[in-house]
Write a protein that holds these residues in place. Structure first.
Motif, PDB file in Angstrom:
ATOM      1  N   ARG A  55       0.834  -1.207   0.000  1.00 17.28           N
ATOM      2  CA  ARG A  55       0.000   0.000   0.000  1.00 17.28           C
ATOM      3  C   ARG A  55       0.867   1.255   0.000  1.00 17.28           C
ATOM      4  NH1 ARG A  55      -1.584   4.318  -0.099  1.00 17.28           N
ATOM      5  NH2 ARG A  55      -3.537   5.197   0.640  1.00 17.28           N
ATOM      6  N   GLY A  56       1.901   1.250   0.829  1.00 17.90           N
ATOM      7  CA  GLY A  56       2.793   2.397   0.883  1.00 17.90           C
ATOM      8  C   GLY A  56       3.529   2.616  -0.433  1.00 17.90           C
ATOM      9  N   LEU A  57       4.033   1.535  -1.002  1.00 16.23           N
ATOM     10  CA  LEU A  57       4.792   1.653  -2.250  1.00 16.23           C
ATOM     11  C   LEU A  57       3.909   2.052  -3.428  1.00 16.23           C
ATOM     12  CD1 LEU A  57       7.115  -1.451  -1.864  1.00 16.23           C
ATOM     13  CD2 LEU A  57       7.778   0.952  -1.702  1.00 16.23           C
ATOM     14  N   THR A  58       2.733   1.457  -3.518  1.00 16.78           N
ATOM     15  CA  THR A  58       1.860   1.819  -4.639  1.00 16.78           C
ATOM     16  C   THR A  58       1.297   3.224  -4.470  1.00 16.78           C
ATOM     17  OG1 THR A  58      -0.013   0.701  -3.589  1.00 16.78           O
ATOM     18  CG2 THR A  58       1.211  -0.536  -5.250  1.00 16.78           C
ATOM     19  N   GLY A  59       1.066   3.629  -3.232  1.00 11.65           N
ATOM     20  CA  GLY A  59       0.619   5.002  -2.994  1.00 11.65           C
ATOM     21  C   GLY A  59       1.677   6.000  -3.427  1.00 11.65           C
TER      22      GLY A  59
END
Length: 104
Positions: free
Chosen positions: A89-93
């Motif tokens: 989630r952090g990386l795709t965000g």
């Protein structure tokens, strides 16, 4: 809770889209818009998976030894998957935010 095959497929598709459009600075407006929309959808799907009820929310410890061990292994795997989803989630965000900075 395992990482949904749908999320993994979306991630692979987005990576293929970005690779095909490289360099992004010279990609068409339609291509950039599609990539940005797909990235936003991936972020949304990951977020939905993170907040959905899972075994971590509903686990009740069994009473016999074999079931306790199996329960602990199940909860441990669910925690690993939850951690992976959180990182994803952090990386795709961040990737979606970076894509939004590409002029279209």
């Amino acid at each position: 809770m395992a990482i949904s095959p749908n999320i993994l497929a979306e991630l692979a598709f987005l990576q293929a889209q970005v690779d095909a459009a490289n360099p992004l600075a010279s990609a068409s407006r339609a291509t950039l818009t599609a990539i940005k929309l797909n990235a936003a959808q991936l972020v949304s799907d990951i977020q939905d998976a993170l907040v959905a009820p899972s075994i971590l929310d509903t686990f009740v410890a069994p009473v016999d030894g074999t079931s306790i061990v199996q329960g602990i292994l199940t909860v441990s795997q669910a925690a690993i998957d939850q951690n992976r989803l959180s990182l994803m989630r952090g990386l795709t965000g961040r990737a979606a935010a970076n894509l939004n900075q590409v002029p279209s």
